[in-house]
Scaffold this motif. Sequence first.
Motif, PDB file in Angstrom:
ATOM      1  N   ILE A  65     -11.178  -5.577  -4.981  1.00  0.00           N
ATOM      2  CA  ILE A  65     -11.373  -4.874  -6.439  1.00  0.00           C
ATOM      3  C   ILE A  65     -10.001  -5.072  -7.149  1.00  0.00           C
ATOM      4  CG2 ILE A  65     -13.324  -2.986  -5.405  1.00  0.00           C
ATOM      5  CD1 ILE A  65     -10.992  -1.029  -4.970  1.00  0.00           C
ATOM      6  N   LEU A  66     -10.220  -5.024  -8.665  1.00  0.00           N
ATOM      7  CA  LEU A  66      -9.396  -5.074  -9.814  1.00  0.00           C
ATOM      8  C   LEU A  66      -8.758  -3.706  -9.765  1.00  0.00           C
ATOM      9  CD1 LEU A  66     -10.674  -7.435 -12.224  1.00  0.00           C
ATOM     10  CD2 LEU A  66      -9.207  -8.132 -10.520  1.00  0.00           C
ATOM     11  N   GLY A  67      -7.433  -3.590  -9.634  1.00  0.00           N
ATOM     12  CA  GLY A  67      -6.607  -2.266  -9.696  1.00  0.00           C
ATOM     13  C   GLY A  67      -6.701  -1.453 -11.187  1.00  0.00           C
ATOM     14  N   SER A  68      -7.375  -0.002 -10.794  1.00  0.00           N
ATOM     15  CA  SER A  68      -7.103   0.552 -12.138  1.00  0.00           C
ATOM     16  C   SER A  68      -5.845   1.424 -12.341  1.00  0.00           C
ATOM     17  CB  SER A  68      -8.415   1.718 -12.147  1.00  0.00           C
ATOM     18  OG  SER A  68      -8.083   2.243 -10.962  1.00  0.00           O
ATOM     19  N   THR A  69      -5.039   0.856 -11.652  1.00  0.00           N
ATOM     20  CA  THR A  69      -3.783   1.554 -11.419  1.00  0.00           C
ATOM     21  C   THR A  69      -2.596   0.712 -11.045  1.00  0.00           C
ATOM     22  OG1 THR A  69      -2.165   3.248 -10.447  1.00  0.00           O
ATOM     23  CG2 THR A  69      -4.153   2.782  -9.273  1.00  0.00           C
ATOM     24  N   LEU A  70      -1.392   0.605 -11.129  1.00  0.00           N
ATOM     25  CA  LEU A  70      -0.567  -0.295 -10.841  1.00  0.00           C
ATOM     26  C   LEU A  70       0.330   0.110  -9.476  1.00  0.00           C
ATOM     27  CD1 LEU A  70       1.496  -1.428 -14.220  1.00  0.00           C
ATOM     28  CD2 LEU A  70      -0.481  -2.450 -13.017  1.00  0.00           C
ATOM     29  N   LEU A  71      -0.073   1.237  -9.162  1.00  0.00           N
ATOM     30  CA  LEU A  71       0.718   1.924  -8.007  1.00  0.00           C
ATOM     31  C   LEU A  71       0.685   1.234  -6.655  1.00  0.00           C
ATOM     32  CD1 LEU A  71       0.993   5.650  -8.765  1.00  0.00           C
ATOM     33  CD2 LEU A  71       2.823   4.009  -9.098  1.00  0.00           C
ATOM     34  N   PRO A  72      -0.794   0.893  -6.440  1.00  0.00           N
ATOM     35  CA  PRO A  72      -1.118   0.445  -4.863  1.00  0.00           C
ATOM     36  C   PRO A  72      -0.100  -0.775  -4.567  1.00  0.00           C
ATOM     37  CG  PRO A  72      -2.971   0.992  -6.029  1.00  0.00           C
ATOM     38  CD  PRO A  72      -1.781   1.231  -7.074  1.00  0.00           C
ATOM     39  N   PRO A  73      -0.246  -1.802  -5.340  1.00  0.00           N
ATOM     40  CA  PRO A  73       0.500  -3.147  -5.028  1.00  0.00           C
ATOM     41  C   PRO A  73       2.181  -2.985  -5.221  1.00  0.00           C
ATOM     42  CG  PRO A  73      -0.451  -3.359  -7.116  1.00  0.00           C
ATOM     43  CD  PRO A  73      -0.979  -2.306  -6.804  1.00  0.00           C
ATOM     44  N   MET A  74       2.498  -1.861  -6.022  1.00  0.00           N
ATOM     45  CA  MET A  74       3.967  -1.421  -6.111  1.00  0.00           C
ATOM     46  C   MET A  74       4.468  -0.775  -4.900  1.00  0.00           C
ATOM     47  SD  MET A  74       4.768  -0.770 -10.132  1.00  0.00           S
ATOM     48  CE  MET A  74       6.269  -0.935  -9.692  1.00  0.00           C
ATOM     49  N   LEU A  75       3.416   0.075  -4.477  1.00  0.00           N
ATOM     50  CA  LEU A  75       3.840   0.874  -3.299  1.00  0.00           C
ATOM     51  C   LEU A  75       3.901  -0.029  -1.997  1.00  0.00           C
ATOM     52  CD1 LEU A  75       1.904   3.946  -3.750  1.00  0.00           C
ATOM     53  CD2 LEU A  75       4.258   3.545  -4.024  1.00  0.00           C
ATOM     54  N   GLU A  76       2.845  -1.448  -2.082  1.00  0.00           N
ATOM     55  CA  GLU A  76       3.064  -2.146  -1.108  1.00  0.00           C
ATOM     56  C   GLU A  76       4.156  -2.984  -0.750  1.00  0.00           C
ATOM     57  OE1 GLU A  76      -0.511  -4.689  -0.676  1.00  0.00           O
ATOM     58  OE2 GLU A  76      -1.964  -2.956  -0.152  1.00  0.00           O
ATOM     59  N   ALA A  77       4.783  -3.321  -2.146  1.00  0.00           N
ATOM     60  CA  ALA A  77       5.793  -4.088  -2.337  1.00  0.00           C
ATOM     61  C   ALA A  77       7.035  -3.206  -1.759  1.00  0.00           C
ATOM     62  CB  ALA A  77       6.190  -4.570  -3.778  1.00  0.00           C
ATOM     63  N   ALA A  78       7.096  -1.920  -2.090  1.00  0.00           N
ATOM     64  CA  ALA A  78       8.198  -0.872  -1.516  1.00  0.00           C
ATOM     65  C   ALA A  78       7.975  -0.959   0.036  1.00  0.00           C
ATOM     66  CB  ALA A  78       8.003   0.412  -2.336  1.00  0.00           C
ATOM     67  N   GLY A  79       6.948  -1.059   0.485  1.00  0.00           N
ATOM     68  CA  GLY A  79       6.627  -0.854   1.917  1.00  0.00           C
ATOM     69  C   GLY A  79       7.351  -1.916   2.600  1.00  0.00           C
ATOM     70  N   ARG A  80       7.140  -3.314   1.970  1.00  0.00           N
ATOM     71  CA  ARG A  80       7.507  -4.380   2.529  1.00  0.00           C
ATOM     72  C   ARG A  80       8.992  -4.655   2.460  1.00  0.00           C
ATOM     73  NH1 ARG A  80       2.971  -6.642   0.133  1.00  0.00           N
ATOM     74  NH2 ARG A  80       4.053  -7.182  -1.827  1.00  0.00           N
ATOM     75  N   ASN A  81       9.844  -4.178   1.396  1.00  0.00           N
ATOM     76  CA  ASN A  81      11.174  -4.137   1.631  1.00  0.00           C
ATOM     77  C   ASN A  81      11.715  -3.047   2.248  1.00  0.00           C
ATOM     78  OD1 ASN A  81      12.590  -5.388  -1.062  1.00  0.00           O
ATOM     79  ND2 ASN A  81      10.362  -4.924  -1.653  1.00  0.00           N
ATOM     80  N   VAL A  82      11.086  -1.930   2.655  1.00  0.00           N
ATOM     81  CA  VAL A  82      11.505  -0.831   3.700  1.00  0.00           C
ATOM     82  C   VAL A  82      11.471  -1.433   4.931  1.00  0.00           C
ATOM     83  CG1 VAL A  82      11.127   1.421   4.585  1.00  0.00           C
ATOM     84  CG2 VAL A  82      10.972   1.129   1.979  1.00  0.00           C
ATOM     85  N   ALA A  83      10.511  -2.072   5.324  1.00  0.00           N
ATOM     86  CA  ALA A  83      10.224  -2.743   6.539  1.00  0.00           C
ATOM     87  C   ALA A  83      11.430  -3.820   6.848  1.00  0.00           C
ATOM     88  CB  ALA A  83       8.825  -3.475   6.551  1.00  0.00           C
ATOM     89  N   ARG A  84      11.699  -4.412   5.659  1.00  0.00           N
ATOM     90  CA  ARG A  84      12.973  -5.317   5.891  1.00  0.00           C
ATOM     91  C   ARG A  84      14.331  -4.723   5.847  1.00  0.00           C
ATOM     92  NH1 ARG A  84       8.283  -7.593   4.771  1.00  0.00           N
ATOM     93  NH2 ARG A  84       7.705  -9.569   5.243  1.00  0.00           N
ATOM     94  N   GLY A  85      14.454  -3.479   5.891  1.00  0.00           N
ATOM     95  CA  GLY A  85      15.731  -3.102   5.736  1.00  0.00           C
ATOM     96  C   GLY A  85      16.132  -2.455   4.378  1.00  0.00           C
ATOM     97  N   ARG A  86      15.354  -2.636   3.272  1.00  0.00           N
ATOM     98  CA  ARG A  86      16.041  -2.232   1.624  1.00  0.00           C
ATOM     99  C   ARG A  86      15.451  -0.658   1.694  1.00  0.00           C
ATOM    100  NH1 ARG A  86      16.924  -5.981  -2.334  1.00  0.00           N
ATOM    101  NH2 ARG A  86      17.232  -3.962  -3.247  1.00  0.00           N
ATOM    102  N   SER A  87      16.675   0.063   2.167  1.00  0.00           N
ATOM    103  CA  SER A  87      16.247   1.547   1.862  1.00  0.00           C
ATOM    104  C   SER A  87      16.663   2.197   0.415  1.00  0.00           C
ATOM    105  CB  SER A  87      17.011   2.227   2.987  1.00  0.00           C
ATOM    106  OG  SER A  87      18.378   1.952   2.833  1.00  0.00           O
TER     107      SER A  87
END
Length: 835
Positions: free
Chosen positions: A566-588
């Motif tokens: 589905i196409l996003g009706s909000t920008l937050l889902p992919p941004m939160l996923e990007a934040a999660g990937r950074n956290v998983a790689r040690g960027r706190s």
Amino acid sequence: MLISKNWIVRLLQNAGNEHFNPTDEELDAGFVRVGFETEGYQPLPEITGPLVIGRVAEIEELTGFKKPIRYCQVDVGQANGTGEPQGIICGARNFAEGDLVVVSLPGAVLPGGFEIAARETYDHISNGMMASAAELGLTAKSEGIITLHDGSATPGQDARDILGSDDTVFEVNVTPDRGYALSARGLTREIASAFDLEFTDVAEDPSIANIDLSSVPAASGESIAVSVDESTKAQRFGIRTVEGIDPKATAPFWMQRELMLSGVRSVNAATDVTNYVMLLTGQPMHAFDADKIDGGLHVRNAADGETFETLDHVERTLTTGDVVITDDEGVQSLAGVMGGTTSEISEETVNVHFEAATWDPLTVARTARRLKLSSEASRRFERGVDPQLVEVALDIACALLVDIAGGAITAGRTLVGGVVARDAIAMRASRPAALIGVDYSREAVVRRLEEVGCEVAGEGDNLLVTPPTWRTDITVPVELVEEVVRLEGLDAIPSILPTPRGGRGLSPLQRRRRAVTHALAYSGYAEIIPTPFIANDTFDTWGLSAEDPRRNTVKVQNPLDADYGILGSTLLPPMLEAAGRNVARGRSDLALYSVAQTAEKRADASPLPDVSQRPDDEVVAELVASLPKQHLHAATVALGNTELEGPWGRGRVYEWSDAIEAAQVVARACGVELGVESAEHLPWHPGRCAALKVDGATVGHAGELHPQVLEKLGLPVRTCAMEIDLTAIPLAERLPAPRLSAFPLLNQDIALVVDEAVAAEDVRRAVQEGAGELVEAVTLFDVYRSEALGRGKKSLAFGLAFRAADRTLTEEEASEARLKAAELAKERFGAEMRG
């Protein structure tokens, strides 16, 4: 597609181009010249030293070891200098006495620097090695050693000539619209155009591939009864039968070699023939064990929930969108994708049904993607296969199998469906020159279109061009122009940049977008470009109600990833996923922003008007109204520290107030005043969420995200976010002029005690209104809580900046305005002044 250079060169030389022998670099440039990029090319590994043909004279089975081992006497002629048999230890089991094999004698160096020497092993001296295809660098993995057909070589002969060691494998990047090029037939046509060579179509003259069709009897009658349901959209379906083959026969090495270099594993004679015909002509085929077919064949849509075990021994659950080939016992093949285990070729197969068909590309693509079962056949059917190849492929396959495994070709041939004639396309011969700006003569245009396979008629500037059946991508004149330009050479088009018009600059919307992105970047946020697709279960994870307008999403019919459809009706889902990937790689410590479009569904489907003429205004309006609503949003996500800890002191973490300040940054860049009110709006924390308002209308939200949502996403608590709809903000072009006053500011403070539930912004507005026209700004600078204030109370401290336009204010005037502000706050909220 992987293909060997020698195969292409051999086909073109047999077509009358005896002197054609390009270098690897020249052939690579030839592909590029006609619009086919290569992912690279790799020469076969070099083998030095004695590599010869040998005949296994005697096999001694050694016992007493953990695995079966053979000590073989191998005749290598005079290659060893004595003519005596060579004693070699070998663990492979796929050869017998009398077989021809490839032998690397002591002194040979195989790929990877593997040196062959005489050595003692298993209580015997092994003077060399019988080699497998993998050990010679022909493939990554192979089972058993290479065995050659009797009569194809003599003991002692240099094996390099048989192996074709002087060769290069090309990986050609075939675009989805050129499925015909997934074959030697298609690629040789393109290379012939690239080098201006004579071209002979192997489908019209198989002899250029050294295939003799004299053993194939003329078709007479049916091979087997076949029925095809119209709902399957299958265009053609053909069957031809070979009876009485030797079930233990294997494909000759030259065929196995072409398969290996093309990335296809050798299986058995009948299957290898189908794969070779597919690589040669582009027509995928399937071989059935004829004795395992009960009754006739029926091509139909699968029943919903019907199961079927494919050749990879996985049981598949089918739907009504899948097409299957069945007999009286059940499903035998998944059309266009993969056959089944119930009728596969085995070591006992003596009678073979060859099947060739033209399946609907969209149906095959949907089945392959839904089942995650991409095959060499499905890749070709998805891109379109030439329907005229059915009879040719069947005849070639039958001739090859009889040549390899004996048997006889039955006269019967079953064909269902026909070839639909292509419509001619009217085009002016001057059209390519008019569009591209390069002078292409009429003769060049006609010649290039005929090279593609088109039939060209007409006189003067008016041409009638009939595309060939294998070029389903050519439907309109501009696609014919593309073919002419491609074959004439893209490098012939001059690179002349047009002169732009001056004085236009950016539009107001573009200026506002740029101002927002710059403002957020200057505030310390890092920009990311989010994917427009979001996970199907995003809003379930957030816990949104079924009526939430953000669930009104646009579903993608053919998504790249089924879980992100589905196409996003909000920008937050992919941004939160990007934040999660950074956290998983040690960027706190992280602060991200994005400015991108969202999509909101407005209609279930768009009308499909007649394209033969321009639709009327009502239809155009209906089309526009059915398109998704696309708004430009700005969003931020921040977590961890905004001020890092160091020698200067403790750090400061991101808070909900920072998210609101990010929204204020956006508002200032847009030139609007932003109202902030307390709100409850998932995925934000209900007690730490603010509604962002412009002129009374909500345009976004900011604050701290809900702990349960953060836990599901694997993000730390206190993660903050802001999202604002830029399209919903009125666009007002600002032309600010500096405002300088000759009179000084007069600053005073006021602290008001109010109930905890009273919003600070409401109090600030009351203070500003009460202070009157003399106050320039009212700013909250402190929030204080203490038992001394009373339970459920808080103190709000505001800074007031006073200035008069025509005089210097006195302390008495400012104090009087300050008291009026306190009185209005007391009247509205029961506020009490602190001393």
